[in-house]
Design an enzyme around this catalytic site. Sequence first.
Site, PDB file in Angstrom:
ATOM      1  N   ALA A   1      23.231  29.991 -64.864  1.00 15.72           N
ATOM      2  CA  ALA A   1      24.092  30.943 -64.154  1.00 15.72           C
ATOM      3  C   ALA A   1      23.341  31.359 -62.891  1.00 15.72           C
ATOM      4  CB  ALA A   1      24.380  32.139 -65.041  1.00 15.72           C
TER       5      ALA A   1
ATOM      6  N   GLY B   1      20.398  40.235 -61.105  1.00 23.15           N
ATOM      7  CA  GLY B   1      20.420  39.175 -62.126  1.00 23.15           C
ATOM      8  C   GLY B   1      21.775  39.086 -62.781  1.00 23.15           C
ATOM      9  N   ASN B   2      21.847  38.413 -63.909  1.00 24.15           N
ATOM     10  CA  ASN B   2      23.102  38.373 -64.666  1.00 24.15           C
ATOM     11  C   ASN B   2      22.794  38.270 -66.155  1.00 24.15           C
ATOM     12  OD1 ASN B   2      23.071  35.441 -65.484  1.00 24.15           O
ATOM     13  ND2 ASN B   2      23.021  35.214 -63.247  1.00 24.15           N
ATOM     14  N   HIS B   3      23.854  38.285 -66.975  1.00 26.27           N
ATOM     15  CA  HIS B   3      23.666  38.394 -68.431  1.00 26.27           C
ATOM     16  C   HIS B   3      23.387  37.067 -69.133  1.00 26.27           C
ATOM     17  CE1 HIS B   3      24.551  42.595 -68.630  1.00 26.27           C
ATOM     18  NE2 HIS B   3      25.718  42.435 -68.013  1.00 26.27           N
TER      19      HIS B   3
END
Length: 398
Positions: free
Chosen positions: A275, A208-210
Amino acid sequence: MLKNKNIILGVCGSIAAYKSAFLVRLLVKAGANIKVILTPDGANFITPLTLATLSKNPVYTQYFDEETGVWSNHVELGLWADLILIAPISANTLAKLATGICDNLLTAVYLSAKCPVYVAPAMDLDMWKHETTQTNIHQIQSFGNLIIEPGDGELASGLYGAGRMAEPEEIISFLDHAIKHSMPLYGKKVMVTAGPTYEAIDPVRFIGNHSSGKMGFALADELARLGASVTLIAGPTAQKENQILTRIDILSAQEMLNACTSIFSEMDITIMCAAVADYRPKVIANQKIKKQADSLVLELEKTVDILATLGKSKKANQILVGFALETHDEENYAKGKLAQKNLDMVVLNSLNDKGAGFKSDTNKITIFNKALECTVFEMKSKTAVAKDICTAILKILK
Ligand code: C5P
């Protein structure tokens, strides 16, 4: 449409003032904040106590209360209002609005206000038909005021004809309709993507990402506030929408691609704020990968670039906006994306700017349009940034 709107309700001297009590009730029920101004003659038909109780606010009748010494500031009241509704408006007050006579608090507030003004006339049929009244009606219409036409029926005089004030329910739906149609994005269908995507490694883990989704949600809320019909396609996020919109929750880039492509052709405006993962595991293990060797290699494959895919099928009347989050050579990458992905606008934020990008409540953006003109904005809250982005989109629409 009336929720949280600040409304000044003017009530003039007419027997229809009894309907103003019902009107206040409906406006309050619709979520509006109401301040009532009674003209001196209006106070002969309905008491300030009735209207104060229903509106949950003091009723204004004059500039200056001799007993308390309280001064009612007409300029402040005028600027407080999102809209002024005068219901009923008498032939007398109508004439004052047409000529600028300013001899009581209501007419002074009217002249001080900058907001839309709606009037619902009420008078006997011959007064309504009189050339003077009709000339005054046309005159105030030419100033931009909106008339809520009186209905036909039995009048207080016993005569039968036009002059009855519109019913409170009709006034509410008139306001609702007029406000809706005055919104800059009314009738526009808009899609916004927000948040991260999760790419499964096995049933337990993911890449995943932030991304917090805050920027996309702020945008979706602002677009809905401007009247657009918004579909928000959201990755896994704790954010909640504040406005009424359609929300589709997805997990992976593939799910986001499917959701976006299924509705893109219907959209007038698409803003890709999510994102999205650029790579995902080539194979998703059916079972939890066990801890065994000292190292583990995951083979990744490229995800589909959703924005670029939409850009390929974009029609001339569709607006497509992309985001670019960069760490270096920001301007060149942002400009490159405009052309490569067939965008109308790209919003750049740099991770080098403190307080910009993931998780924070603020953002610092630069907008590039198709002509490669760039506008640099200050650091702002994401809500304020959303307003700037919408203003730039409205400019494209003009
Ligand atoms: O090329 P880059 O990934 O930096 O472009 C970012 C923009 O493209 C963002 O608007 C993002 O939402 C979108 N994007 C996408 N699909 C991907 C990757 C990015 O729609 N697979």
